[in-house]
Design a protein around this motif. Structure first.
Motif, PDB file in Angstrom:
ATOM      1  N   LYS A  23     -12.389  -5.945 -15.515  1.00 32.82           N
ATOM      2  CA  LYS A  23     -12.694  -7.375 -15.465  1.00 32.82           C
ATOM      3  C   LYS A  23     -11.846  -8.077 -14.410  1.00 32.82           C
ATOM      4  O   LYS A  23     -12.326  -8.930 -13.653  1.00 32.82           O
ATOM      5  N   VAL A  27     -13.066 -10.086 -11.075  1.00 35.77           N
ATOM      6  CA  VAL A  27     -12.737 -11.482 -10.741  1.00 35.77           C
ATOM      7  C   VAL A  27     -12.173 -11.577  -9.335  1.00 35.77           C
ATOM      8  O   VAL A  27     -12.577 -12.432  -8.534  1.00 35.77           O
ATOM      9  N   SER A  30     -14.841 -11.128  -6.814  1.00 37.47           N
ATOM     10  CA  SER A  30     -15.691 -12.317  -6.676  1.00 37.47           C
ATOM     11  C   SER A  30     -14.990 -13.387  -5.839  1.00 37.47           C
ATOM     12  O   SER A  30     -15.612 -14.041  -4.988  1.00 37.47           O
TER      13      SER A  30
END
Length: 326
Positions: A23, A27, A30
């Motif tokens: 995760k 992030v 992104s």
């Protein structure tokens, strides 16, 4: 049994940690992708953005040539005889007249070029140290307000304007011609007040009279000291001179003379500083307003912002349609 349960728990913990790390990586990926896309957008659209900047600067300069520049004229004044509230009230009144375009009144205040006056402004020169050192009561009030507000913003509130002896009076005028003449018309108008002029005349007369009396007393003290040195005794004083008792010695007379000289210094300062309702300490005329100096890129920034918003809306619309179709 306990060993078996611990063995089963370890793989689960490892799986959970791997999900968390995935995760976090997602992030960061992104965020990095977003930064890259922003730089890519500016690079791909650099020619259009440069054109918009040039158009914006051109429009800004064209606008400045069509609209008269605003110049600031400033008086640094000391308000005498309790005229601080009068000054602030008068400035507010004149600003109201400017907004309502009362031409007859404004012509009497600024002269024939009254239409070029944009607005007035008056602000106190905040002197914290002088304010606090005036009295112990001021110091205590300052500490209480500082604790209540958490900063010193309360010093600039209108209720405290009477605590400051000096203030800045600003006149904003459109165009560079006759700034000093227009500003001095205003200054003369503000200084022409019958009530405060009477106070001024009374105060100045009193100061001069006190100086004359102090001179008479000093001359008499000098005469007494001279006679004491020459004859070794105190002279007899008639009813028209200053009365001293026989117990007064030379030290007391010299101390009294020193007090009179200090009082003379104070009175002369008052004569020079209180010879006008609004005493000008300094003044400047025809200074280009800082607001206009800082404006050359505003239109360019607005055009670029609009371009980015339009592009972003189109991008969102395409992404939404693509998502619906798939």
């Amino acid at each position: 049994m306990s060993d078996q349960s611990s063995q089963n728990q370890a793989p689960n913990d490892e799986i959970d940690l791997s999900l968390v790390f995935d995760k976090i990586k997602s992030v960061f990926k992104s965020l990095l992708l977003g930064v890259v896309m922003i730089f890519q957008f500016f690079w791909n659209h650099k020619i259009r953005l440069i054109i918009l900047i040039i158009i914006g600067i051109g429009l800004q300069f064209l606008l400045l040539t069509q609209i008269k520049k605003v110049y600031v004229n400033e008086f640094l004044v000391r308000t005498n005889f309790g005229s601080t509230e009068y000054l602030y009230s008068k400035v507010n009144s004149i600003n109201t007249k400017l907004n309502s375009k009362d031409t007859l009144y404004l012509k009497g205040v600024f002269g024939s070029d009254f239409e070029r006056v944009k607005e007035l402004e008056v602000v106190p020169v905040v002197d914290v140290y002088n304010l606090v050192n005036k009295s112990e009561e001021n110091r205590e009030i300052f500490e209480l307000l500082l604790d209540e507000y958490g900063d010193m913003s309360f010093l600039e509130e209108e209720t405290n304007i009477n605590e400051y002896p000096t203030h800045k009076l600003r006149v904003f005028i459109k165009g560079s011609l006759n700034n000093e003449i227009i500003s001095k018309h205003l200054y003369d108008f503000l200084s022409d007040n019958e009530f405060f002029n009477e106070l001024k005349q009374t105060a100045l007369s009193s100061y001069k009279e006190q100086l004359e009396q102090n001179k008479v007393i000093r001359d008499q003290i000098d005469s007494i000291i001279k006679d004491q040195r020459e004859h070794g005794m105190m002279p007899n004083l008639n009813d028209k001179t200053v009365s001293f008792t026989g117990s007064q010695d030379l030290k007391e007379l010299l101390s009294q003379k020193q007090g009179l000289l200090c009082n003379d210094f104070t009175l002369r300062n008052q004569l020079s500083s209180e010879d006008a309702i609004l005493k000008t300490i300094d003044s400047s005329f025809g200074v280009l307003s800082e607001n206009q100096i800082k404006e050359p890129y505003i239109i360019s920034l607005i055009l670029i912002g609009l371009y980015i918003i339009i592009f972003f809306i189109r991008f969102i619309s395409k992404s939404t349609l693509k998502f619906i179709n798939t």
